[in-house]
Design an enzyme around this catalytic site. Structure first.
Site, PDB file in Angstrom:
ATOM      1  N   ARG A 196     -26.683 -45.219 -27.250  1.00  0.00           N
ATOM      2  CA  ARG A 196     -26.918 -45.881 -25.951  1.00  0.00           C
ATOM      3  C   ARG A 196     -27.077 -47.386 -26.144  1.00  0.00           C
ATOM      4  O   ARG A 196     -26.801 -48.182 -25.264  1.00  0.00           O
ATOM      5  CB  ARG A 196     -28.146 -45.291 -25.235  1.00  0.00           C
ATOM      6  CG  ARG A 196     -28.502 -46.034 -23.941  1.00  0.00           C
ATOM      7  CD  ARG A 196     -29.383 -45.252 -22.985  1.00  0.00           C
ATOM      8  NE  ARG A 196     -30.502 -44.612 -23.630  1.00  0.00           N
ATOM      9  CZ  ARG A 196     -31.599 -45.243 -24.090  1.00  0.00           C
ATOM     10  NH1 ARG A 196     -31.727 -46.542 -23.955  1.00  0.00           N
ATOM     11  NH2 ARG A 196     -32.562 -44.565 -24.669  1.00  0.00           N
ATOM     12  N   TYR A 234     -14.466 -51.855  -2.432  1.00  0.00           N
ATOM     13  CA  TYR A 234     -14.479 -50.408  -2.631  1.00  0.00           C
ATOM     14  C   TYR A 234     -15.691 -49.849  -1.867  1.00  0.00           C
ATOM     15  O   TYR A 234     -16.816 -50.349  -2.022  1.00  0.00           O
ATOM     16  CB  TYR A 234     -14.563 -50.115  -4.128  1.00  0.00           C
ATOM     17  CG  TYR A 234     -14.673 -48.650  -4.443  1.00  0.00           C
ATOM     18  CD1 TYR A 234     -13.760 -47.733  -3.906  1.00  0.00           C
ATOM     19  CD2 TYR A 234     -15.685 -48.166  -5.251  1.00  0.00           C
ATOM     20  CE1 TYR A 234     -13.864 -46.385  -4.180  1.00  0.00           C
ATOM     21  CE2 TYR A 234     -15.791 -46.819  -5.544  1.00  0.00           C
ATOM     22  CZ  TYR A 234     -14.882 -45.934  -4.995  1.00  0.00           C
ATOM     23  OH  TYR A 234     -14.987 -44.596  -5.264  1.00  0.00           O
ATOM     24  N   ASP A 262     -15.118 -58.531  -8.850  1.00  0.00           N
ATOM     25  CA  ASP A 262     -14.542 -57.242  -9.220  1.00  0.00           C
ATOM     26  C   ASP A 262     -13.052 -57.465  -9.420  1.00  0.00           C
ATOM     27  O   ASP A 262     -12.310 -57.700  -8.468  1.00  0.00           O
ATOM     28  CB  ASP A 262     -14.828 -56.207  -8.124  1.00  0.00           C
ATOM     29  CG  ASP A 262     -14.381 -54.797  -8.535  1.00  0.00           C
ATOM     30  OD1 ASP A 262     -13.432 -54.690  -9.327  1.00  0.00           O
ATOM     31  OD2 ASP A 262     -14.977 -53.830  -8.025  1.00  0.00           O
ATOM     32  N   LYS A 282      -9.150 -47.487 -13.801  1.00  0.00           N
ATOM     33  CA  LYS A 282      -7.905 -47.869 -13.128  1.00  0.00           C
ATOM     34  C   LYS A 282      -6.897 -48.463 -14.126  1.00  0.00           C
ATOM     35  O   LYS A 282      -6.569 -47.834 -15.096  1.00  0.00           O
ATOM     36  CB  LYS A 282      -8.250 -48.831 -11.986  1.00  0.00           C
ATOM     37  CG  LYS A 282      -9.383 -48.311 -11.097  1.00  0.00           C
ATOM     38  CD  LYS A 282      -8.986 -47.041 -10.412  1.00  0.00           C
ATOM     39  CE  LYS A 282     -10.068 -46.241  -9.710  1.00  0.00           C
ATOM     40  NZ  LYS A 282     -11.421 -46.608  -9.712  1.00  0.00           N
TER      41      LYS A 282
END
Ligand code: LCS
Length: 405
Positions: free
Chosen positions: A59, A112, A184, A209
């Site tokens: 992590r 989005y 973004d 994407k």
């Protein structure tokens, strides 16, 4: 392999972030491990104290994930990048890193859907206010800024309307108000647009994407321009925990090798698809940033290398005709997501932007009839043949229902 800043994006896509590993593998190996052993207690303590560099727990950092992060940072021209479990995890982490209770965000109206919903629901609960504006209108952004505005969040081109914002102008406003500009960059990818070079402080991505490009991974990234922001974001991501696992990191890194090649093909086909749709009698309007008919075409071409792979349009027969078309496609897939090698078509009002609600959609110019197309890398003729037969089906359905074009 050494990297130079003046390499072309095509070359950088292939070589970025390869790093140095034992046995000199040409691609970074998958370190499929949750944790890393220490030589002794003192060495473990030194790693935790930051006195020694190395890996502790996945992590907090992992070599395969680190190689991908290096690649993304290099492509975006940032100090560092963080790979996250999804694009939403990246956006959540970036907001959490820079917003306190009482702060204010100015955000593009056309984003989005869940980005808007995240601010209006979860962050509203924590006392963060958000104002949604048309960020293609520089004056409207300037008027929306307040002394307590800490983040200006811009998606350009915006999902799904493809409205374009002037990123250098956004950076100037953010600078004036001492807010961070977060962009973004999912729709363009770093090979087509580099917001940090235009003055943005942070870039976020849905790696799901174009960067991954093969519709087989959900992931996200945050790229910071400065070391200070990168270190802070790393700390917040470590606390929130939304990291990308090693196998997914390996797959995204592999996808990035063909990013420039794919973007070239996506854009070359998308402009032809957009032109074809513009000339079709069943189509009411088309938005594609690479065409002069797009309202912000000049701004877009000033800050990006091409119009990208996304096209938005509406049929003359509105919602019903659009539904008939989307139900009639054979080669194109009826599915959300975008940026993969396969062409996908979807209906934002009932799918990706349903969570925003009708008022927010209307404000953002997302009409109920808007259809969004992610143009894949299939042969252009095959894409056009499928769209034509689906448009024919939509026209017949409209005529049958008395909704003639
Ligand atoms: N930013 C943009 C511009 C997006 O299009 C998406 C997802 C995200 C962030 C969130 O990324 P994720 O968490 O899904 O990796 N966009 C989607 C879309 O338009 N259809 O399905 C997902």
């Amino acid at each position: 392999m050494t990297h130079q800043e003046d390499l072309h994006p095509d070359t950088m896509s292939v070589h970025a972030g390869v790093g140095e590993f034992e046995h000199r593998p040409v691609v970074p190996p998958i370190h499929q491990t949750s944790t890393f052993g220490f030589d002794n207690v003192d060495q473990g303590a030194a790693l935790f104290a930051g006195k020694e560099q190395g890996y502790i727990y996945s992590r907090m950092g992992n070599p395969t994930v680190g190689a991908l992060e290096g690649a993304i940072a290099e492509l975006e021209g940032g100090h560092g990048a963080l790979a996250c479990g999804s694009g939403m995890a990246a956006i959540h982490t970036a907001f959490a890193a820079f917003l306190d209770a009482g702060d204010h965000v100015v955000c593009s109206e056309a984003v989005y859907g869940p980005t808007c919903t995240l601010l209006e629901t979860q962050f509203a609960r924590y006392g963060v206010q958000a104002t949604f504006v048309d960020t293609s209108d520089v004056g409207a952004v300037q008027r929306a800024m307040r002394p307590e505005t800490k983040v200006l969040f811009v998606e350009s081109p915006g999902n799904p309307t493809l409205v374009v914002s002037d990123l250098a102008a956004m950076a100037a406003i953010a600078q004036e108000w001492e807010a961070r500009l977060i962009v973004d960059n999912t729709f363009m990818s770093p090979v087509l647009q580099q917001p940090l070079a235009l003055g943005a402080h942070v870039v976020v991505h849905s790696l799901t994407k174009f960067l991954n490009g093969h519709a087989d991974v959900v992931g996200g990234a945050i790229v910071a321009k400065t070391q200070e922001d990168h270190v802070h974001l790393r700390k917040v991501l470590n606390h929130l925990g939304g990291v990308l696992p090693p196998l997914e990191s390996f797959l995204v890194h592999r996808g990035i090798k063909t990013l420039a090649l794919r973007m070239e093909r996506h854009a070359a086909s998308a402009i032809e698809v957009a032109r074809h749709l513009e000339g079709h009698e069943a189509v009411a309007w088309v938005r594609y940033p690479g065409l002069p008919s797009h309202p912000q075409h000049e701004v877009h071409m000033k800050q990006s290398r091409s119009g990208g792979g996304m096209v938005a349009f509406e049929l003359c027969g509105g919602v019903e005709a659009g539904k008939a078309m989307m139900n009639a496609v054979k080669l194109c897939g009826l599915a959300v997501s975008l940026g993969g090698v396969e062409t996908l078509i979807q209906h934002p009002a009932s799918m990706t932007h349903a969570s925003m609600g009708p008022e927010a959609r209307a404000r953002a110019g997302i009409s109920d009839g808007l259809v969004r197309l992610s143009v894949g890398i299939e042969h252009l003729d095959d894409i056009l043949t499928d769209l034509d037969q689906a448009l024919g089906a939509a026209q017949r359905a409209s005529e049958g229902a008395g909704l003639t074009a």
